[in-house]
Design a protein around this motif. Structure first.
Motif, PDB file in Angstrom:
ATOM      1  N   ILE A  45       0.816  -1.207   0.000  1.00  0.00           N
ATOM      2  CA  ILE A  45       0.000   0.000   0.000  1.00  0.00           C
ATOM      3  C   ILE A  45       0.854   1.263   0.000  1.00  0.00           C
ATOM      4  O   ILE A  45       0.512   2.251  -0.664  1.00  0.00           O
ATOM      5  CB  ILE A  45      -0.988  -0.002   1.199  1.00  0.00           C
ATOM      6  N   ARG A  49       0.550   4.200  -2.865  1.00  0.00           N
ATOM      7  CA  ARG A  49       0.273   5.608  -2.582  1.00  0.00           C
ATOM      8  C   ARG A  49       1.376   6.510  -3.129  1.00  0.00           C
ATOM      9  O   ARG A  49       1.109   7.595  -3.665  1.00  0.00           O
ATOM     10  CB  ARG A  49       0.107   5.799  -1.074  1.00  0.00           C
ATOM     11  N   HIS A  83      -5.754  -3.496   2.658  1.00  0.00           N
ATOM     12  CA  HIS A  83      -5.647  -2.043   2.570  1.00  0.00           C
ATOM     13  C   HIS A  83      -5.565  -1.589   1.108  1.00  0.00           C
ATOM     14  O   HIS A  83      -6.106  -0.544   0.751  1.00  0.00           O
ATOM     15  CB  HIS A  83      -4.422  -1.561   3.340  1.00  0.00           C
ATOM     16  N   HIS A  87      -8.239   0.851  -0.608  1.00  0.00           N
ATOM     17  CA  HIS A  87      -7.757   2.063  -1.269  1.00  0.00           C
ATOM     18  C   HIS A  87      -8.331   2.178  -2.682  1.00  0.00           C
ATOM     19  O   HIS A  87      -8.752   3.265  -3.109  1.00  0.00           O
ATOM     20  CB  HIS A  87      -6.225   2.030  -1.316  1.00  0.00           C
ATOM     21  N   SER A  92      -9.951   8.340  -5.766  1.00  0.00           N
ATOM     22  CA  SER A  92      -8.563   8.743  -5.575  1.00  0.00           C
ATOM     23  C   SER A  92      -8.482  10.088  -4.850  1.00  0.00           C
ATOM     24  O   SER A  92      -9.177  11.038  -5.212  1.00  0.00           O
ATOM     25  CB  SER A  92      -7.862   8.852  -6.929  1.00  0.00           C
ATOM     26  N   GLU A  93      -7.618  10.151  -3.847  1.00  0.00           N
ATOM     27  CA  GLU A  93      -7.445  11.411  -3.121  1.00  0.00           C
ATOM     28  C   GLU A  93      -6.818  12.482  -4.000  1.00  0.00           C
ATOM     29  O   GLU A  93      -6.913  13.673  -3.709  1.00  0.00           O
ATOM     30  CB  GLU A  93      -6.568  11.187  -1.889  1.00  0.00           C
TER      31      GLU A  93
END
Length: 261
Positions: A45, A49, A83, A87, A92-93
């Motif tokens: 993860i 990221r 995770h 995600h 998506s952030e």
């Protein structure tokens, strides 16, 4: 790794009949926007990221939004499979437009959740790490034994959330745009694209790696880890073994130009 794959292909039972996975076709024109392909994540993860942050930064610097294509194998071997799935099912952030394709590990994990007895070989593919990421000890309830019992099956269904199971079930097997084909493992050489089987797209290795697709296409794939991105005939492999190397490769394709973030 090849020996384990060959053993699994020989030993696994016939699959139950399921709906065919989608094959996304975005048309015959080459993409007018950059595409970012991400190799096999395998429960990493932090590396995922970081890769997405690099992509977002590149888009911002060049002021050109693009598409992100993940090549499958989100689970197994690495420490945080649950995770990774959590995600990916969330927006998506960074506001990235993502398309996640299916890998052989994702497909087999989904089948194990449905029928642990039938697909117990999955545990030898790194499945134990995936169970641990969901809070399940594979030894506590005899997951490694021949008789797991109903209690283990119940705990498995409780531990893997419904959204994760739906995500796995709905992953497409390939994406085509122009002369580019994105797929987890590769293609059977010389077979027209529409006649390719899901089995090959998820599992093929030696025949494809040796000769490429033998079609007027460029295949972007993962599945076979290498220390560096692997350029072969009509193909680019971008699985750089994130779960043991810490390197999750991102390939950028923009107007016929290829680069790595």
């Amino acid at each position: 790794m090849q020996k384990l794959t060959d053993w699994f292909l020989r030993r696994r039972p016939a699959r139950p009949i399921r709906p065919r996975r989608r094959r996304i076709d975005l048309g015959t024109n080459p993409p007018s926007y950059p595409i970012y392909a991400i190799g096999d994540v395998h429960g990493c993860i932090d590396e995922l990221r970081d890769a997405e942050a690099r992509i977002a930064h590149d888009m911002s610097e060049n002021r050109r939004p693009g598409m992100v294509i993940l090549l499958g194998d989100y689970v197994d071997r690495g420490p945080a499979s649950s995770h990774v799935l959590e995600h990916l099912i969330r927006p998506s952030e960074h506001g990235l437009r993502r398309i996640a394709l299916c890998g052989n590990h994702d497909d087999t994990f989904m089948r194990f959740v449905d029928d642990p007895e039938r697909y117990s070989e999955w545990l030898g593919m790194g499945g134990e790490q995936t169970l641990l990421s969901y809070g399940l000890d594979p030894y506590q309830f005899g997951a490694r034994g021949k008789k797991r019992g109903a209690r283990f099956g119940d705990l498995l269904m409780e531990a893997v959330p419904v959204p994760h199971r739906k995500f796995l079930a709905n992953l497409p097997v390939s994406l085509t745009i122009g002369k580019l084909v994105f797929v987890h493992a590769g293609l059977r050489p010389g077979i027209p694209l529409k006649q390719q089987t899901e089995e090959d797209m998820l599992w093929i290795r030696d025949a494809f790696l040796a000769t490429g697709p033998q079609l007027p296409l460029l295949v972007i794939h993962g599945h076979t880890p290498q220390p560096e991105p692997d350029f072969g005939p009509g193909r680019i492999g971008i699985d750089t073994g994130a779960y043991y190397s810490g390197r999750l490769t991102v390939l950028k394709i923009d107007g016929g130009r290829f680069s790595f973030l």
